[in-house]
Scaffold this motif. Structure first.
Motif, PDB file in Angstrom:
ATOM      1  N   PHE A  61       0.832  -1.209   0.000  1.00  9.26           N
ATOM      2  CA  PHE A  61       0.000   0.000   0.000  1.00  9.26           C
ATOM      3  C   PHE A  61       0.864   1.255   0.000  1.00  9.26           C
ATOM      4  O   PHE A  61       0.621   2.188  -0.782  1.00  9.26           O
ATOM      5  CB  PHE A  61      -0.941   0.001   1.207  1.00  9.26           C
ATOM      6  N   VAL A  62       1.881   1.291   0.851  1.00  9.85           N
ATOM      7  CA  VAL A  62       2.760   2.464   0.939  1.00  9.85           C
ATOM      8  C   VAL A  62       3.506   2.669  -0.380  1.00  9.85           C
ATOM      9  O   VAL A  62       3.615   3.797  -0.876  1.00  9.85           O
ATOM     10  CB  VAL A  62       3.743   2.328   2.130  1.00  9.85           C
ATOM     11  N   ALA A  63       4.020   1.586  -0.965  1.00 10.80           N
ATOM     12  CA  ALA A  63       4.759   1.701  -2.227  1.00 10.80           C
ATOM     13  C   ALA A  63       3.865   2.256  -3.338  1.00 10.80           C
ATOM     14  O   ALA A  63       4.271   3.157  -4.083  1.00 10.80           O
ATOM     15  CB  ALA A  63       5.329   0.344  -2.636  1.00 10.80           C
ATOM     16  N   ALA A  85       3.067   6.800 -16.208  1.00 12.52           N
ATOM     17  CA  ALA A  85       2.260   5.571 -16.201  1.00 12.52           C
ATOM     18  C   ALA A  85       3.154   4.334 -16.103  1.00 12.52           C
ATOM     19  O   ALA A  85       2.847   3.397 -15.350  1.00 12.52           O
ATOM     20  CB  ALA A  85       1.394   5.508 -17.452  1.00 12.52           C
ATOM     21  N   VAL A  86       4.259   4.333 -16.815  1.00  9.77           N
ATOM     22  CA  VAL A  86       5.171   3.190 -16.754  1.00  9.77           C
ATOM     23  C   VAL A  86       5.775   3.070 -15.355  1.00  9.77           C
ATOM     24  O   VAL A  86       5.891   1.964 -14.807  1.00  9.77           O
ATOM     25  CB  VAL A  86       6.269   3.300 -17.836  1.00  9.77           C
ATOM     26  N   ALA A  87       6.148   4.195 -14.758  1.00 13.29           N
ATOM     27  CA  ALA A  87       6.728   4.167 -13.414  1.00 13.29           C
ATOM     28  C   ALA A  87       5.736   3.581 -12.401  1.00 13.29           C
ATOM     29  O   ALA A  87       6.113   2.753 -11.563  1.00 13.29           O
ATOM     30  CB  ALA A  87       7.160   5.565 -12.995  1.00 13.29           C
ATOM     31  N   VAL A  88       4.491   3.992 -12.477  1.00 13.07           N
ATOM     32  CA  VAL A  88       3.469   3.460 -11.567  1.00 13.07           C
ATOM     33  C   VAL A  88       3.194   1.989 -11.886  1.00 13.07           C
ATOM     34  O   VAL A  88       3.050   1.158 -10.976  1.00 13.07           O
ATOM     35  CB  VAL A  88       2.177   4.306 -11.641  1.00 13.07           C
ATOM     36  N   VAL A  93       3.410  -3.935 -10.737  1.00  9.34           N
ATOM     37  CA  VAL A  93       3.895  -5.284 -11.056  1.00  9.34           C
ATOM     38  C   VAL A  93       4.698  -5.838  -9.887  1.00  9.34           C
ATOM     39  O   VAL A  93       4.525  -6.993  -9.484  1.00  9.34           O
ATOM     40  CB  VAL A  93       4.733  -5.273 -12.356  1.00  9.34           C
ATOM     41  N   PHE A  94       5.570  -5.016  -9.313  1.00  9.24           N
ATOM     42  CA  PHE A  94       6.351  -5.457  -8.151  1.00  9.24           C
ATOM     43  C   PHE A  94       5.407  -5.866  -7.025  1.00  9.24           C
ATOM     44  O   PHE A  94       5.610  -6.881  -6.357  1.00  9.24           O
ATOM     45  CB  PHE A  94       7.287  -4.349  -7.671  1.00  9.24           C
ATOM     46  N   SER A  95       4.365  -5.078  -6.810  1.00 11.70           N
ATOM     47  CA  SER A  95       3.396  -5.363  -5.749  1.00 11.70           C
ATOM     48  C   SER A  95       2.607  -6.634  -6.041  1.00 11.70           C
ATOM     49  O   SER A  95       2.284  -7.389  -5.121  1.00 11.70           O
ATOM     50  CB  SER A  95       2.442  -4.180  -5.593  1.00 11.70           C
ATOM     51  N   PRO A 110      10.855  -9.368  -9.590  1.00 10.77           N
ATOM     52  CA  PRO A 110      11.006  -8.945 -10.995  1.00 10.77           C
ATOM     53  C   PRO A 110      12.376  -8.322 -11.271  1.00 10.77           C
ATOM     54  O   PRO A 110      12.960  -8.552 -12.325  1.00 10.77           O
ATOM     55  CB  PRO A 110       9.890  -7.916 -11.194  1.00 10.77           C
ATOM     56  N   GLU A 111      12.876  -7.571 -10.314  1.00 10.13           N
ATOM     57  CA  GLU A 111      14.183  -6.934 -10.486  1.00 10.13           C
ATOM     58  C   GLU A 111      15.295  -7.986 -10.541  1.00 10.13           C
ATOM     59  O   GLU A 111      16.204  -7.898 -11.366  1.00 10.13           O
ATOM     60  CB  GLU A 111      14.429  -5.959  -9.335  1.00 10.13           C
ATOM     61  N   VAL A 112      15.205  -8.976  -9.685  1.00  8.47           N
ATOM     62  CA  VAL A 112      16.197 -10.056  -9.681  1.00  8.47           C
ATOM     63  C   VAL A 112      16.109 -10.841 -10.987  1.00  8.47           C
ATOM     64  O   VAL A 112      17.135 -11.145 -11.617  1.00  8.47           O
ATOM     65  CB  VAL A 112      16.003 -10.981  -8.457  1.00  8.47           C
ATOM     66  N   ALA A 113      14.901 -11.164 -11.412  1.00 10.35           N
ATOM     67  CA  ALA A 113      14.712 -11.917 -12.656  1.00 10.35           C
ATOM     68  C   ALA A 113      15.261 -11.138 -13.850  1.00 10.35           C
ATOM     69  O   ALA A 113      15.941 -11.705 -14.718  1.00 10.35           O
ATOM     70  CB  ALA A 113      13.239 -12.241 -12.859  1.00 10.35           C
ATOM     71  N   LEU A 114      15.008  -9.843 -13.889  1.00  6.79           N
ATOM     72  CA  LEU A 114      15.524  -9.018 -14.979  1.00  6.79           C
ATOM     73  C   LEU A 114      17.053  -8.999 -14.967  1.00  6.79           C
ATOM     74  O   LEU A 114      17.687  -9.069 -16.022  1.00  6.79           O
ATOM     75  CB  LEU A 114      14.972  -7.594 -14.875  1.00  6.79           C
TER      76      LEU A 114
END
Length: 137
Positions: A61-63, A85-88, A93-95, A110-114
């Motif tokens: 929620f905070v993120a 829009a991409v940033a949000v 997606v992370f959430s 997702p960051e690790v996978a990327l």
């Protein structure tokens, strides 16, 4: 060794390298680099704080809240709707990965996978380039 060479050895930050650093920092600031770093890091930091205080749902929620607020601020500053829009969407997606995995560490999956994908692609690209240079198949 003349006096200029001695000065460079004794005070390495006073020469051309310092001016290059100042030039790079100036370009970074001109492109709003510090602001973009803050905009990118704030939701993740907000997630960490929310997660450590009250759990994964609060962290998500905070993120999302921080991402939306920063998006609104960026739109008011005149940033592109697409960029905001991409940033949000990235934070959403992370959430989503937190919800899928049921764990807070899913936020960073997702960051690790990327990173893994980019590492493999880089390795393949370098390997392909060295194969072309050496003529090996």
């Amino acid at each position: 060794m003349d006096s200029d060479d001695q000065r460079q050895v004794l005070h390495p930050g006073d020469g051309p390298a310092e001016s290059r650093g100042a030039e790079v920092w100036g370009k970074f600031r001109a492109m709003h680099g510090p602001q973009h770093l803050l905009d990118g890091a704030a939701p993740a930091i907000g997630f960490l704080i929310g997660y450590s205080v009250a759990g994964a749902e609060v962290g998500v929620f905070v993120a999302i809240l921080i991402a939306v607020v920063l998006g609104a601020v960026r739109l008011m500053r005149g940033d592109s709707v697409r960029v905001v829009a991409v940033a949000v969407l990235v934070i959403l997606v992370f959430s989503l990965f937190v919800e899928i995995t049921g764990e807070g560490r899913g936020f960073y999956l997702p960051e690790v996978a990327l990173s893994v994908v980019m590492t493999v692609l880089s390795w393949l690209w370098v390997r392909d380039k060295s194969t072309v240079r050496t003529g090996a198949a």
